[in-house]
Design a protein around this motif. Structure first.
Motif, PDB file in Angstrom:
ATOM      1  N   THR A  76       0.869  -1.171   0.000  1.00  0.00           N
ATOM      2  CA  THR A  76       0.000   0.000   0.000  1.00  0.00           C
ATOM      3  C   THR A  76       0.908   1.224   0.000  1.00  0.00           C
ATOM      4  N   CYS A  77       0.366   2.348  -0.370  1.00  0.00           N
ATOM      5  CA  CYS A  77       1.169   3.579  -0.338  1.00  0.00           C
ATOM      6  C   CYS A  77       1.719   3.825   1.062  1.00  0.00           C
ATOM      7  N   GLU A  78       0.891   3.567   2.066  1.00  0.00           N
ATOM      8  CA  GLU A  78       1.303   3.840   3.432  1.00  0.00           C
ATOM      9  C   GLU A  78       2.473   2.974   3.879  1.00  0.00           C
ATOM     10  N   ASN A  79       2.439   1.668   3.546  1.00  0.00           N
ATOM     11  CA  ASN A  79       3.511   0.810   4.046  1.00  0.00           C
ATOM     12  C   ASN A  79       4.697   0.686   3.092  1.00  0.00           C
ATOM     13  N   GLN A  80       4.627   1.315   1.950  1.00  0.00           N
ATOM     14  CA  GLN A  80       5.751   1.293   1.004  1.00  0.00           C
ATOM     15  C   GLN A  80       6.406   2.662   0.857  1.00  0.00           C
ATOM     16  N   ARG A  81       5.822   3.684   1.460  1.00  0.00           N
ATOM     17  CA  ARG A  81       6.340   5.052   1.342  1.00  0.00           C
ATOM     18  C   ARG A  81       7.790   5.158   1.798  1.00  0.00           C
ATOM     19  N   TRP A  82       8.153   4.375   2.804  1.00  0.00           N
ATOM     20  CA  TRP A  82       9.520   4.423   3.339  1.00  0.00           C
ATOM     21  C   TRP A  82      10.546   4.124   2.257  1.00  0.00           C
ATOM     22  N   ARG A  83      10.174   3.316   1.278  1.00  0.00           N
ATOM     23  CA  ARG A  83      11.118   3.004   0.205  1.00  0.00           C
ATOM     24  C   ARG A  83      11.457   4.268  -0.589  1.00  0.00           C
ATOM     25  N   LEU A  84      10.446   5.034  -0.926  1.00  0.00           N
ATOM     26  CA  LEU A  84      10.684   6.285  -1.663  1.00  0.00           C
ATOM     27  C   LEU A  84      11.433   7.291  -0.801  1.00  0.00           C
TER      28      LEU A  84
END
Length: 122
Positions: A76-84
């Protein structure tokens, strides 16, 4: 779809498709009795997504991890944002490194123009 068709549609080389399959970007293709790889049409979109992620600055390992999270329904955007956020941090660090290198090169050039070149051994 055969490997050449996948490569053509995705805008990559056949070697890239093979590499992506070996590295886990693409699931292993099923094989015909002749040994030819047969990919689903989703392989093209998956390659395009992998290339788009790499253009954003994702490493190949990060691409694989992101696609795996997507495959199991955990992305999800919320749990993958850290990658960006991590990628932006790496880019910022690289920009700072390039600014330092440029500053040093300009200083060396100025010294060189004054007649005291730092680029010679004598």
């Amino acid at each position: 779809m055969q490997i050449g068709e996948v490569a053509r549609e995705a805008g990559v080389s056949v070697d890239t498709v093979r590499f992506y399959e070996r590295r886990g970007v693409l699931p292993a293709a099923r094989r015909k009795p002749s040994g030819y790889r047969m990919f689903s049409e989703s392989a093209v979109e998956r390659i395009r997504m992998a290339k788009a992620l790499q253009e954003l600055g994702f490493t190949l390992d990060e691409v694989v991890e992101t696609l795996q999270a997507h495959d199991v329904g955990e992305a999800t955007c919320e749990n993958q944002r850290w990658r960006l956020e991590a990628i932006v941090g790496r880019i910022d660090a690289k920009i700072a490194e390039l600014h330092r290198a440029r500053r040093n090169a300009v200083e060396t050039l100025e010294v060189c123009r004054s007649g005291c070149c730092r680029l010679t051994l004598s």
